[in-house]
Design an enzyme around this catalytic site. Sequence first.
Site, PDB file in Angstrom:
ATOM      1  N   HIS A 170      63.676 -76.873  66.570  1.00  7.05           N
ATOM      2  CA  HIS A 170      63.427 -77.525  65.285  1.00  7.05           C
ATOM      3  C   HIS A 170      62.092 -78.265  65.250  1.00  7.05           C
ATOM      4  CE1 HIS A 170      64.565 -78.448  61.333  1.00  7.05           C
ATOM      5  NE2 HIS A 170      65.850 -78.705  61.526  1.00  7.05           N
TER       6      HIS A 170
ATOM      7  N   ASP B  78      61.425 -74.439  61.000  1.00  3.33           N
ATOM      8  CA  ASP B  78      62.239 -75.092  59.983  1.00  3.33           C
ATOM      9  C   ASP B  78      63.487 -74.268  59.690  1.00  3.33           C
ATOM     10  OD1 ASP B  78      60.398 -77.154  59.722  1.00  3.33           O
ATOM     11  OD2 ASP B  78      59.254 -76.072  58.197  1.00  3.33           O
TER      12      ASP B  78
END
Length: 440
Positions: free
Chosen positions: A412, A416
């Site tokens: 992450h 995204d």
Amino acid sequence: MARFSFRLPDIGEGISEAEIVAWHVAVGDRVEEDGRLADMMTDKATVEMESPVAGTVVELAGEPGDQVAIGATLVVIETEEEVVQPAEPERVEAENPGVEEVANPPRDGEGDHAQHGGGGAPLDATPAAVPQEAAPLHRPADGPPPRERGGALASPAVRQRAKDLGIDLSAVHHDGPHIRHADLDAYLRYGSAQGYHAPNASRARPDESVKVIGMRRRIAENMAAAKRHIPHFTYVEEIDVTALEAMRADLNAGRGQRPKLTMLPLLMVAICRTLSNFPMLNARYDDEAGVVTRFGRVHLGMAAQTDAGLMVPVIRDAQDLNPWQLANEISRLAEAARTGKAKSEEMSGGTITVTSLGPLGGIATTPVINRPEVAIIGPNRIVERPVFRARPGGGEEIVKAKLMNLSISCDHRVVDGHDAASYVQALKRLIETPVLLFAE
């Protein structure tokens, strides 16, 4: 009689110490010249040490799991005549490690051997520990008798476990050419080779303490490093593979001399075709330098089960291969990993990884990322279920469909959720219209 001290040779550039993975000799054993002494693991490879002289083993340095410094005495051998001790340890090359002897990767991202969780994925090795002094040599007053050498074939890890449990390998039933951990489990569960317990007898197996060493310790360290450094998120989507399975059956029916296709090579084609529009997933993240490298070519890691655990050989330039070429590479690399014949370049350099448990796959998986890669894809089990489908003339009908959940875990910090979801949706469209796999 004279004593020869075999010192741990230089087994790799920048290596200051190595871990004892397994001994092939015991104090009191007779060893011939070029005979096997021990398996030593570094952060790059596992190397089999061979004796430069013939004689009787009188001292060993440490137990499996201990670290030995380069140049420190590993084995002392009593010889019949004086042997000149080499001034400098020789360099030993490790090209074809054994089954449980595949190296872990350096942190710089130049190459990485692979292990992973949730199905098996490669991870970077943690930094090498500060060299410690070699463990004291064992000098039992009355050395034990030579170890019995049975004719059963087994990997060093299986032999060590059998030794720890006091199991005579010659008494263990096994179906294949090699004794595996599962055969030891069956022996412990059902009793000795003299016969199985009666149905009403207790089947409780004794407690055992297994030292975490060698490849299993590398896996544990790498798993912890991946979860500690990478903020994972996993996205799961259901995909209708009815048409893909039908096409696969047709391709296999007319394959001729080509290999039989499983679902995996077809999924690999789809993965490579869609990655070209999502370069943020085919990438590596150097978190120390703060640099993300997006690759134009796909070097696809694939999980392979071995006696030593999950290893991930890499299919180079997978984007250029058709399904039959991929099937050949899957078979070849999986066998090379299982038999310890995989080359170092075949175990490093992946840009994205696929992990599949095949028919053992569950509803969904949350695979651990192959650090420093940023994404790992996990196809799950295919199931048949009734679904609603539109009729050509209007309305709906209930039909039987083959459905598969597909998981993707991403880093992450650089990927995204929108990117992961968009990629999987593109992959879903391609898989559900499989003729596009062969379209230019």
